[in-house]
Scaffold this motif. Structure first.
Motif, mmCIF file in Angstrom:
data_model
loop_
_atom_site.group_PDB
_atom_site.id
_atom_site.type_symbol
_atom_site.label_atom_id
_atom_site.label_comp_id
_atom_site.label_asym_id
_atom_site.label_seq_id
_atom_site.Cartn_x
_atom_site.Cartn_y
_atom_site.Cartn_z
ATOM 1 N N ARG A 128 0.866 -1.241 0.112
ATOM 2 C CA ARG A 128 -0.140 0.092 0.035
ATOM 3 C C ARG A 128 0.862 1.064 -0.025
ATOM 4 O O ARG A 128 0.554 2.146 -0.761
ATOM 5 N N THR A 129 1.912 1.222 0.872
ATOM 6 C CA THR A 129 2.820 2.408 0.910
ATOM 7 C C THR A 129 3.710 2.373 -0.293
ATOM 8 O O THR A 129 3.566 3.800 -0.872
ATOM 9 N N LEU A 130 3.824 1.515 -1.007
ATOM 10 C CA LEU A 130 4.667 1.510 -2.308
ATOM 11 C C LEU A 130 3.637 2.033 -3.366
ATOM 12 O O LEU A 130 4.037 2.868 -4.009
ATOM 13 N N TYR A 131 2.626 1.594 -3.327
ATOM 14 C CA TYR A 131 1.476 1.777 -4.326
ATOM 15 C C TYR A 131 1.069 3.432 -4.258
ATOM 16 O O TYR A 131 1.228 3.931 -5.395
ATOM 17 N N ASP A 132 0.937 3.816 -3.147
ATOM 18 C CA ASP A 132 0.524 5.312 -2.851
ATOM 19 C C ASP A 132 1.731 6.148 -3.383
ATOM 20 O O ASP A 132 1.353 7.107 -4.075
ATOM 21 N N LYS A 133 2.990 5.790 -3.403
ATOM 22 C CA LYS A 133 4.059 6.746 -3.876
ATOM 23 C C LYS A 133 4.017 6.522 -5.052
ATOM 24 O O LYS A 133 4.463 7.610 -6.069
ATOM 25 N N ARG A 134 3.843 5.400 -5.874
ATOM 26 C CA ARG A 134 4.074 5.160 -7.232
ATOM 27 C C ARG A 134 2.962 5.407 -8.255
ATOM 28 O O ARG A 134 3.427 5.539 -9.500
ATOM 29 N N GLU A 135 1.737 5.291 -7.651
ATOM 30 C CA GLU A 135 0.674 5.269 -8.787
ATOM 31 C C GLU A 135 0.513 6.364 -9.719
ATOM 32 O O GLU A 135 0.436 6.352 -10.990
ATOM 33 N N SER A 136 0.816 7.728 -9.158
ATOM 34 C CA SER A 136 0.650 8.888 -10.137
ATOM 35 C C SER A 136 2.192 8.915 -11.070
ATOM 36 O O SER A 136 1.861 9.327 -12.338
ATOM 37 N N LEU A 137 3.054 8.239 -10.762
ATOM 38 C CA LEU A 137 4.239 8.087 -11.469
ATOM 39 C C LEU A 137 3.954 6.979 -12.455
ATOM 40 O O LEU A 137 4.411 7.342 -13.836
ATOM 41 N N TYR A 138 3.436 5.904 -12.342
ATOM 42 C CA TYR A 138 2.834 5.053 -13.495
ATOM 43 C C TYR A 138 1.899 5.693 -14.413
ATOM 44 O O TYR A 138 2.092 5.655 -15.375
ATOM 45 N N ARG A 139 0.966 6.496 -13.898
ATOM 46 C CA ARG A 139 -0.013 6.967 -14.705
ATOM 47 C C ARG A 139 0.746 8.249 -15.615
ATOM 48 O O ARG A 139 0.221 8.375 -16.809
ATOM 49 N N GLU A 140 1.820 9.001 -15.042
ATOM 50 C CA GLU A 140 2.299 9.964 -15.754
ATOM 51 C C GLU A 140 2.901 9.390 -17.132
ATOM 52 O O GLU A 140 2.923 10.340 -17.877
ATOM 53 N N CYS A 141 3.507 8.435 -17.013
ATOM 54 C CA CYS A 141 4.545 7.782 -18.099
ATOM 55 C C CYS A 141 3.572 6.604 -19.019
ATOM 56 O O CYS A 141 3.838 6.375 -20.136
ATOM 57 N N ALA A 142 2.276 6.374 -18.525
ATOM 58 C CA ALA A 142 1.685 5.380 -19.479
ATOM 59 C C ALA A 142 0.985 5.709 -20.390
ATOM 60 O O ALA A 142 0.161 6.921 -20.357
ATOM 61 N N HIS A 143 0.878 5.281 -21.797
ATOM 62 C CA HIS A 143 0.061 5.702 -22.822
ATOM 63 C C HIS A 143 -1.341 4.930 -22.689
ATOM 64 O O HIS A 143 -2.282 5.258 -23.061
ATOM 65 N N ASP A 144 -1.530 4.015 -21.918
ATOM 66 C CA ASP A 144 -2.497 3.131 -21.435
ATOM 67 C C ASP A 144 -2.458 2.355 -20.346
ATOM 68 O O ASP A 144 -1.484 2.186 -19.825
ATOM 69 N N THR A 145 -3.585 2.210 -19.790
ATOM 70 C CA THR A 145 -3.668 1.296 -18.425
ATOM 71 C C THR A 145 -4.551 0.230 -18.575
ATOM 72 O O THR A 145 -5.990 0.257 -19.232
ATOM 73 N N ILE A 146 -4.327 -1.005 -18.127
ATOM 74 C CA ILE A 146 -5.288 -2.157 -18.134
ATOM 75 C C ILE A 146 -5.441 -2.783 -16.856
ATOM 76 O O ILE A 146 -4.357 -2.928 -16.110
#
Length: 166
Positions: A128-146
């Motif tokens: 949960r801690t890792l995901y909270d820190k990383r979620e916006s970073l994943y979304r920032e560079c993703a062209h698509d999400t599945i």
């Protein structure tokens, strides 16, 4: 065609999906963590233990820069998006897909014995801690999400193939 890079948390399916997607698309498959282990002749957990996370992240950036010069499918390590340079490199040099999974799904998929960042803390709490820190970073560079929860490998690959640029 640019490489297709899979990003997401550990346990989101990057390796499993990457291997199968490469097979179906008749493309080479690469894995950033495997590349690091092969080039350093050390396991990731040993690199973390002996040289620390910062050193590993430097190796990870070098691996990404190399691997994005090859065509195919790239499965990345879960923390590859921590470095801004890596996010920019991914976004500009690959078609990036964020494989998103709930914490509950991740907990059922992960063997924490080989995950250096999951040591010394209850797994669900650490995820949960890792995901909270990383979620916006994943979304920032993703062209698509599945979203991968409750989906088979085949269903996820079908969704990816539908989203790929022609």
């Amino acid at each position: 065609m640019k490489p297709i890079a899979l990003i997401g948390m550990m346990g989101s399916g990057k390796t499993t999906i990457g291997k199968q997607l490469a097979k179906e698309l008749h493309l080479p498959w690469h894995d950033s963590d495997l590349f690091i282990e092969q080039t350093t002749h050390e396991q990731i957990k040993d690199i973390f233990a002996t040289k620390g996370e910062a050193y590993f992240r430097t190796l990870e950036t070098r691996a990404l820069q190399t691997l994005l010069t090859f065509p195919g499918i790239l499965s990345t390590g879960g923390g590859i998006i921590i470095q801004k340079e890596n996010r920019e490199h991914l976004k500009n040099n690959a078609y990036v897909i964020f494989l998103e999974a709930s914490i509950q799904t991740l907990v059922t998929r992960i063997d924490d014995q080989n995950r250096p960042l999951l040591q010394n803390e209850p797994m669900e709490q650490k995820l949960r801690t890792l995901y909270d820190k990383r979620e916006s970073l994943y979304r920032e560079c993703a062209h698509d999400t599945i979203k991968t929860d409750h989906k088979t490998v085949e269903e996820i690959i079908t969704l990816i193939k539908q989203k790929l640029p022609q």
